[in-house]
Write a protein that holds these residues in place. Structure first.
Motif, PDB file in Angstrom:
ATOM      1  N   UNK A  29       0.841  -1.191   0.000  1.00  8.77           N
ATOM      2  CA  UNK A  29       0.000   0.000   0.000  1.00  8.77           C
ATOM      3  C   UNK A  29       0.884   1.252   0.000  1.00  8.77           C
ATOM      4  N   UNK A  30       0.308   2.416  -0.262  1.00 10.88           N
ATOM      5  CA  UNK A  30       1.120   3.636  -0.323  1.00 10.88           C
ATOM      6  C   UNK A  30       1.860   3.976   0.965  1.00 10.88           C
ATOM      7  N   UNK A  81      -7.180   9.376  -4.807  1.00  9.65           N
ATOM      8  CA  UNK A  81      -7.666   8.002  -4.772  1.00  9.65           C
ATOM      9  C   UNK A  81      -8.350   7.804  -3.428  1.00  9.65           C
ATOM     10  N   UNK A  82      -9.209   6.790  -3.335  1.00 14.98           N
ATOM     11  CA  UNK A  82      -9.935   6.594  -2.087  1.00 14.98           C
ATOM     12  C   UNK A  82      -9.007   6.247  -0.934  1.00 14.98           C
ATOM     13  N   UNK A  87     -11.738   9.833  -6.854  1.00 11.86           N
ATOM     14  CA  UNK A  87     -10.434  10.475  -6.966  1.00 11.86           C
ATOM     15  C   UNK A  87     -10.424  11.936  -6.511  1.00 11.86           C
ATOM     16  N   UNK A  88     -11.577  12.499  -6.270  1.00 17.48           N
ATOM     17  CA  UNK A  88     -11.664  13.893  -5.846  1.00 17.48           C
ATOM     18  C   UNK A  88     -10.888  14.137  -4.560  1.00 17.48           C
ATOM     19  N   UNK A  89     -10.351  15.355  -4.421  1.00 20.48           N
ATOM     20  CA  UNK A  89      -9.778  15.785  -3.143  1.00 20.48           C
ATOM     21  C   UNK A  89     -10.929  16.012  -2.164  1.00 20.48           C
TER      22      UNK A  89
END
Length: 362
Positions: A64-65, A236-237, A307-309
């Protein structure tokens, strides 16, 4: 109740699509490797069919990130007790993997490639070896889910074990097959459980939230956040959904990754999408998208719910410029946008930060 999905063909007289089967779960594994977004567009695959050294092989391994590992195990017609027990057994192996072990796994999965370079390209972040495999998730992939597996997984999740089930169903559409994907539990719950499941001893959460304010590639500006009163995450979520943890009145400590802690504030509202977020200006309340700002905040995804902020309004108790960020040896850090850590390091970090931010309870 076990997860089931129905698909219908759109027409004047809608017709249900009959359920079908893949030739084998091996085919599903092959499909995931060929198109990892079938599994999740939040993770990067780094291993397949790795030998655990005690008589087992994990199906897939991802990262994961935040450097957390994701163990992915296909059900493969095992009984509920067997698939969960095997997944937990393999997780005990994943937990012990060191940085060099993980690099070697990736070397076998993608010969000649660099994990650090590919991680940077995939997530736009440098892979921090210190945070690599600090936590992990367990994902069971199944073509069908029985009630017993659902009960066991829900029980473990309620006790903050980061485990979830991704259920795939196949449908026939003439000569073609379609596949659907459904999570058993809200992925935010699993992500949060993984984020608080740090290596070493845990203790009761101290009530203080942590926020990672990423400023990579001009995405966000700390000066904007201070001026207009917010924290945020998106693209991203995985980056935005943990903002849901915050409620009005919560206190949150803010860190810029790679720099240090820069502020502390009280949450004044719930998470809002970029296109809806309002801020106070000398001319009155204005949409954030219309004010002069220094970051781009993924504005190209303004109409994309995933994907929205997303923004959380904050009343700042005390802030400092990014150039004066506080970072000391042993202070807590995490790439999750928001988390509620239970490691002793977080308690000691907050106590040290209170001396740097004396207005923390103003």
């Amino acid at each position: 109740m076990p997860i089931r999905t129905d698909l219908w063909k759109v027409s004047a007289t809608p017709q249900p699509l009959p359920e079908a089967q893949l030739a084998s779960e091996k085919k599903l594994e092959d499909m995931i490797v060929a198109a990892p977004k079938l599994l999740s567009d939040e993770w990067m695959l780094i291993g397949r069919q790795e030998d655990t050294g005690f008589g087992g092989r994990i199906d897939l391994l991802a990262i994961a990130p935040d450097g957390a590992l994701v163990l992915i195990e296909l059900k493969r017609d095992k009984t509920p007790r067997d698939v969960v027990a095997q997944s937990l057994d393999y997780a005990s192996w994943v937990e012990k993997l060191r940085a060099e072990d993980i690099a070697a796994i990736y070397g076998r999965f993608a010969p000649g490639r660099s994990l650090g370079e590919d991680f940077q390209q995939r997530f736009g972040l440098a892979l921090d070896e210190d945070s690599l495999n600090e936590s992990h998730q367990i994902i069971i992939v199944s073509a069908s889910l029985d009630a017993s597996t659902e009960r066991i997984v829900a029980y473990l999740s309620e006790r903050d074990i980061p485990i979830n089930v991704l259920c795939f169903q196949v449908f026939a559409n003439g000569n073609e097959q379609l596949i659907s994907r459904t999570w058993l539990l809200d992925p935010v719950k699993t992500q949060v459980s993984a984020a608080i499941m740090q290596d070493g001893p845990n203790e009761p959460w101290n009530g203080e939230f942590y926020h990672s304010f990423g400023t990579y590639s001009g995405e966000r500006s700390w000066d904007d956040a201070v001026k207009y009163g917010f924290i945020c995450g998106g693209g991203d979520t995985w980056y935005s959904r943990t903002l849901q943890l915050l409620n009005p009145g919560d206190r949150v400590w803010v860190k810029i990754p790679g720099s240090g802690f820069v502020g502390v504030g009280r949450v004044t509202g719930r998470a809002q999408r970029y296109r809806d977020f309002m801020v106070n200006t000398p001319e009155g309340e204005t949409r954030f998208s219309e004010v002069l700002r220094n970051g781009h905040y993924h504005q190209q995804f303004a109409d994309d719910e995933e994907k929205s902020e997303y923004f959380v309004p904050v009343h700042w108790l005390q802030t400092i410029p990014a150039s004066q960020a506080i970072q000391e040896i042993g202070m807590f850090g995490n790439q999750n946008t928001v988390c509620k850590p239970t490691t002793p390091k977080w308690r000691s970090t907050v106590e040290r930060l209170k001396t740097h931010f004396p207005n923390f309870d103003r």
